[in-house]
Design a protein around this motif. Structure first.
Motif, PDB file in Angstrom:
ATOM      1  N   THR B  92       8.967  -3.015  54.870  1.00 51.61           N
ATOM      2  CA  THR B  92       9.900  -4.000  54.302  1.00 51.61           C
ATOM      3  C   THR B  92      11.310  -3.418  54.335  1.00 51.61           C
ATOM      4  OG1 THR B  92       9.410  -3.103  52.102  1.00 51.61           O
ATOM      5  CG2 THR B  92       8.289  -5.146  52.719  1.00 51.61           C
ATOM      6  N   VAL B 128       3.035  -3.946  60.419  1.00 55.78           N
ATOM      7  CA  VAL B 128       3.526  -5.286  60.096  1.00 55.78           C
ATOM      8  C   VAL B 128       4.925  -5.129  59.522  1.00 55.78           C
ATOM      9  CG1 VAL B 128       3.267  -7.224  58.498  1.00 55.78           C
ATOM     10  CG2 VAL B 128       1.274  -6.338  59.683  1.00 55.78           C
ATOM     11  N   LEU B 130       7.709  -6.996  57.482  1.00 58.70           N
ATOM     12  CA  LEU B 130       7.889  -8.186  56.651  1.00 58.70           C
ATOM     13  C   LEU B 130       9.352  -8.611  56.528  1.00 58.70           C
ATOM     14  CD1 LEU B 130       5.361  -7.341  53.789  1.00 58.70           C
ATOM     15  CD2 LEU B 130       4.978  -8.677  55.841  1.00 58.70           C
ATOM     16  N   ASP B 154       5.873 -13.006  58.317  1.00 56.95           N
ATOM     17  CA  ASP B 154       6.536 -11.719  58.584  1.00 56.95           C
ATOM     18  C   ASP B 154       7.946 -11.962  59.112  1.00 56.95           C
ATOM     19  OD1 ASP B 154       6.341 -12.346  61.258  1.00 56.95           O
ATOM     20  OD2 ASP B 154       5.120 -10.622  61.811  1.00 56.95           O
ATOM     21  N   LEU B 160       1.277 -14.333  57.597  1.00 58.13           N
ATOM     22  CA  LEU B 160       0.598 -13.062  57.292  1.00 58.13           C
ATOM     23  C   LEU B 160      -0.920 -13.190  57.426  1.00 58.13           C
ATOM     24  CD1 LEU B 160       3.092 -11.504  56.539  1.00 58.13           C
ATOM     25  CD2 LEU B 160       2.072 -10.962  54.355  1.00 58.13           C
TER      26      LEU B 160
END
Lengths: 207, 282
Positions: B92, B128, B130, B154, B160
């Protein structure tokens, strides 16, 4: 009503957030998910609009009055319009090449430069501030030098200097920091309680 | 103005010029500085090394370009270690200037890993990303309940639920640790809410000026590791066996520190000489 309603909203929101924090129950989390996590971003969007409007108004005022450094206001407005225009859905998006270009070639170098320039100010400030004028100033000076030279390859002195620097960071620095953090924490709790209970009302303007 | 008075009051522009010349010269000269590894940096390395392939960690990149010289090497080194160990990474970026920067660092790490091993790490399978949402406190708390609350999609707009890596990941209970690399107060929120409320193991990488503020949390085990500034970044580069810009930057940092110490000494010599001369006159 003009005063009571905002106070009631603040009390309800504050009390809910406070109690929810200590209730790890599914129902409580469900409420939090649909109240706390949705409302602040919505309020934030309006705050953002207010911020953009204010920036445009202030910059436009500077340009109109030809205030000091007014050409920078033009650059500000062009930058604002450019970033919004290229980032809007339909025209571009947050990952569009134009947005990336502005980020890589304007935002990145400008902010990196601003931060780098700080090192020059720090050097100058250290030269002026670290004078052994008193006992406490000398302690500060010696501590600062020890912490700074802990990275230096000093031959046989490397380990003792490193140990002393660790001690400075882990004992006096830590004790002072803890006292500050606890003091600030207690201050935050007291202020938050005063706001939630309606004792502190300065955020509503003068009443 | 006598010599000591001049030492006492050097014009700041001379300080700037000396520092500038020292930095440029140290960049041009070819020498290296030993980088001893601290316990707090090794803790992070050992923790990730102790994870199994397929475990997931959360890498929170909460910084902007102004501090990327210090923090980018940490990001790239941690990603290198995770990719090498086949550890899944949720990333993130909770700083408004951070999302594009983080996206580029991920691309760089993926490209470097591919060049090194020939293996292409895939978004949604191996990691992943985000991206960004405003209000870090709310986002950190929201992810503690379910990543899908603040991030239904994402950074690239993919749901997701459709990403294979997220199939078994709901919240912090499903990640082994959060590594927060930050130049902002987001670190405080991660300590208070990520670790404090949800109990997720947390390690941090912060800028040099921030590092001393976080030692109390290290001693209380609220964080299990700490990378402080360029030195911390250099340590991690050494740990993952990829000396890079941080190790190279250490020589500049040391020369700059030496110059600052030199000026402090000059200032104090001037100060004491002037005080003695004033006492004599009195």
């Amino acid at each position: 009503m003009k005063r009571q309603l905002p106070l009631a909203i603040i009390f309800l929101c504050g009390a809910f957030t406070l109690f929810q924090y200590f209730i790890p129950h599914e129902q409580s989390e469900y409420l939090y998910e649909f109240v706390a996590l949705d409302w602040p971003p919505i309020i934030g969007v309006f705050a953002l609009m207010l911020g953009i409007f204010s920036l445009i108004r202030v910059s436009w005022g500077k340009i109109r009055r030809k205030s000091e450094n007014w050409p920078y206001a033009i650059v500000t407005l062009i930058g604002l319009a450019g970033m919004i225009a290229t980032g809007l859905p339909g025209i571009g998006d947050h990952n569009a090449p134009a947005v990336r270009w502005q980020f890589n070639y304007i935002v990145y170098p400008v902010s990196a430069t601003m931060f780098s320039i700080l090192s020059f100010f720090i050097a100058s400030a250290a030269y002026r501030a670290f004078r052994a004028r008193s006992f406490l100033a000398t302690v500060l000076l010696v501590s600062a030098v020890i912490v700074m030279i802990r990275f230096f390859p000093l031959g046989p002195l490397t380990d003792p200097v490193g140990t002393t620097a660790d001690w400075v960071l882990n004992v006096p620095n830590l004790a002072a920091k803890r006292a500050i953090v606890i003091g600030v924490g207690l201050g935050i709790v007291a202020t938050a309680l005063k706001i939630v209970l309606g004792i502190e009302r300065s955020y509503m303007g003068r009443d | 103005m006598n010599f000591f008075e001049k030492m006492f009051a050097i014009d700041r522009r001379w300080v700037y010029l000396t520092l500038f010349v020292a930095v440029v010269v140290s960049l041009l000269l070819d020498f290296s500085i030993p980088v001893p590894i601290s316990k707090e940096a090794r803790n992070i390395y050992n923790y990730i090394e102790g994870l199994n392939a397929g475990d997931a960690i959360h890498l929170a990149l909460d910084y902007d370009p102004s501090v990327s010289a210090e923090l980018d090497p940490m990001t790239l080194s941690v990603l290198k270690q995770c990719f090498t160990k086949d550890i899944k990474v949720i990333i993130t970026a909770l700083h408004q200037f951070g999302p594009a920067l983080a996206a580029e660092r991920i691309d760089t790490a993926v490209a470097r890993h591919a060049a090194l091993t020939g293996e292409k790490k895939i978004n949604g399978v191996d990691f992943v990303y985000l991206g960004y949402k405003p209000y870090p406190v709310l986002i950190i708390l929201g992810m503690g309940q379910n990543y899908r609350i603040p991030f239904p999609r994402d950074y690239y707009g993919v749901s997701l639920d459709s990403l294979p890596m997220m199939a078994n990941i709901r919240n912090y209970s499903d990640v082994k640790a959060v590594i927060n690399i930050s130049g902002t107060s987001a670190t405080d929120w991660w300590i208070s809410y990520g670790n404090g409320r949800y109990g997720v193991p947390l390690a941090i990488g912060v800028t040099g000026v921030m590092a001393t503020e976080y030692y109390p949390y290290l001693q209380t085990d609220q964080i299990f590791g700490l990378l402080g500034g360029l030195k911390g970044a250099a340590e991690y580069e050494m740990l993952v066996n990829t000396p890079g810009p941080a190790v190279e930057g250490m020589k500049v940092q040391i020369v700059a520190h030496a110059i600052i110490i030199l000026f402090i000494v000059i200032g104090n010599v001037g100060f004491f000489a002037m005080r003695r001369s004033e006492k004599r006159k009195a």
